[in-house]
Design a protein around this motif. Structure first.
Motif, mmCIF file in Angstrom:
data_model
loop_
_atom_site.group_PDB
_atom_site.id
_atom_site.type_symbol
_atom_site.label_atom_id
_atom_site.label_comp_id
_atom_site.label_asym_id
_atom_site.label_seq_id
_atom_site.Cartn_x
_atom_site.Cartn_y
_atom_site.Cartn_z
ATOM 1 N N ILE A 127 0.853 -1.194 0.000
ATOM 2 C CA ILE A 127 0.000 0.000 0.000
ATOM 3 C C ILE A 127 0.885 1.240 0.000
ATOM 4 N N ILE A 128 0.654 2.118 -0.971
ATOM 5 C CA ILE A 128 1.405 3.374 -1.018
ATOM 6 C C ILE A 128 0.442 4.558 -1.030
ATOM 7 N N ALA A 129 0.954 5.708 -0.650
ATOM 8 C CA ALA A 129 0.203 6.962 -0.768
ATOM 9 C C ALA A 129 0.849 7.805 -1.848
ATOM 10 N N VAL A 130 0.009 8.409 -2.677
ATOM 11 C CA VAL A 130 0.494 9.329 -3.707
ATOM 12 C C VAL A 130 -0.273 10.639 -3.566
ATOM 13 N N ILE A 131 0.458 11.735 -3.556
ATOM 14 C CA ILE A 131 -0.118 13.068 -3.383
ATOM 15 C C ILE A 131 0.001 13.816 -4.708
ATOM 16 N N PRO A 132 -1.100 13.938 -5.480
ATOM 17 C CA PRO A 132 -1.027 14.717 -6.728
ATOM 18 C C PRO A 132 -0.984 16.201 -6.393
ATOM 19 N N SER B 35 -6.958 15.308 -14.376
ATOM 20 C CA SER B 35 -7.382 14.966 -13.022
ATOM 21 C C SER B 35 -6.238 14.388 -12.220
ATOM 22 N N GLY B 36 -6.458 14.352 -10.890
ATOM 23 C CA GLY B 36 -5.472 13.750 -10.010
ATOM 24 C C GLY B 36 -5.311 12.263 -10.268
ATOM 25 N N SER B 37 -6.412 11.577 -10.598
ATOM 26 C CA SER B 37 -6.332 10.136 -10.880
ATOM 27 C C SER B 37 -5.440 9.856 -12.079
ATOM 28 N N ASP B 38 -5.573 10.667 -13.129
ATOM 29 C CA ASP B 38 -4.714 10.505 -14.309
ATOM 30 C C ASP B 38 -3.246 10.682 -13.934
ATOM 31 N N ARG B 39 -2.988 11.694 -13.134
ATOM 32 C CA ARG B 39 -1.609 11.996 -12.738
ATOM 33 C C ARG B 39 -1.022 10.839 -11.918
ATOM 34 N N ILE B 40 -1.824 10.304 -11.004
ATOM 35 C CA ILE B 40 -1.358 9.197 -10.173
ATOM 36 C C ILE B 40 -1.164 7.942 -11.010
ATOM 37 N N PHE C 73 -9.098 3.613 -15.386
ATOM 38 C CA PHE C 73 -9.520 5.015 -15.451
ATOM 39 C C PHE C 73 -8.632 5.791 -16.422
ATOM 40 N N TYR C 74 -7.337 5.555 -16.329
ATOM 41 C CA TYR C 74 -6.345 6.275 -17.121
ATOM 42 C C TYR C 74 -6.552 6.041 -18.620
ATOM 43 N N SER C 75 -7.077 4.859 -18.975
ATOM 44 C CA SER C 75 -7.220 4.516 -20.398
ATOM 45 C C SER C 75 -8.595 4.860 -20.956
#
Length: 241
Positions: free
Chosen positions: A3-8, A75-80, A190-192
């Motif tokens: 489990i990791i955390a990513v901050i966009p 979006s943040g999801s795309d960036r992550i 989501f990214y695709s």
């Protein structure tokens, strides 16, 4: 389960440009958020992913881990998704860069969703918080969510949902707190996938998941998020410190 955390972290912001680089008690907002995420001790790793060299350098010079986005993202999801595409991880937690007062308890709750989801029915988990003040309910900056009996999200909106045609019928208004936990595959899907009309209309990326049939498990918390969206919010945060 890794489990990791990513901050966009975008430098530009419509309501408060450069807010992540503002001073908050001797440290920038983004650095305080990054350090708060690490201090929860919930994650195997924590990264900031950004389109800004200023933000990237701010994290790296303070011995943190940062990733520069290669593409432009809506979006943040795309960036992550771009950042984690080639990482060996199972669950990715999206922590908002403008929320430096992270509380470990609600993050633990969204992580527990996946640990208990033995049948892999959950694609995402997120948080909601009951709001009762009429001004808060009607504020379009407060995104509302409605859920089914198992607390899976039915819809998110900036509008008042459900519409109170009848009063005193037991309706609760739930504010969405923008912390997400993703299965990595849901994030890559989501990214695709292209943005559809609901997401484009409301400017809410979580609607893309719903429009494509992803299941978002909502977890109720009593911990209201404290985000910094305006200069007034920043001043309140300074007073809290």
């Amino acid at each position: 389960m890794k489990i990791i955390a990513v901050i966009p972290a975008r430098y530009a912001s419509t309501r408060f440009p450069a807010k992540l680089m503002q001073d908050l008690g001797g440290k920038t907002v983004i650095l305080r958020t990054y350090e708060a995420a690490i201090n929860t001790n919930l994650f195997d790793d924590v990264f900031v992913v950004t389109d800004s060299e200023l933000i990237y350098n701010e994290i790296v010079k303070n011995n943190g881990k940062a990733i520069m986005s290669i593409k432009e993202h809506e979006s943040g999801s795309d960036r992550i998704a771009e950042a984690v595409e080639n990482m060996n991880v199972d669950i990715v937690i999206n922590v908002q860069g403008d929320e430096p007062f992270i509380n470990a308890e609600p993050l633990q709750k969204v992580i527990e969703v996946f640990k208990k989801d033995t049948e892999n029915r959950v694609d995402l988990a997120s948080l909601m918080f009951e709001i009762k003040n009429r001004t808060d309910i009607e504020n379009p900056n407060n995104v509302k969510v409605i859920v089914d009996q198992q607390n899976f999200a039915l819809y998110f909106s900036r509008s008042v949902i459900p519409y109170p045609r009848e009063e005193n019928v037991g309706v609760r208004y739930m504010k969405h707190i923008g912390i997400y936990a993703f299965r990595k595959q849901a994030l890559l899907d989501f990214y695709s996938l292209p943005m559809l009309s609901l997401e484009a209309s409301e400017k809410l990326e979580q609607l893309r998941y719903l429009e494509y049939g992803k299941r978002i498990k909502m977890v109720e918390t009593t911990h209201a998020s404290i985000g910094i969206d305006t200069p007034e919010d920043l001043e309140k945060a300074r007073q809290m410190l």
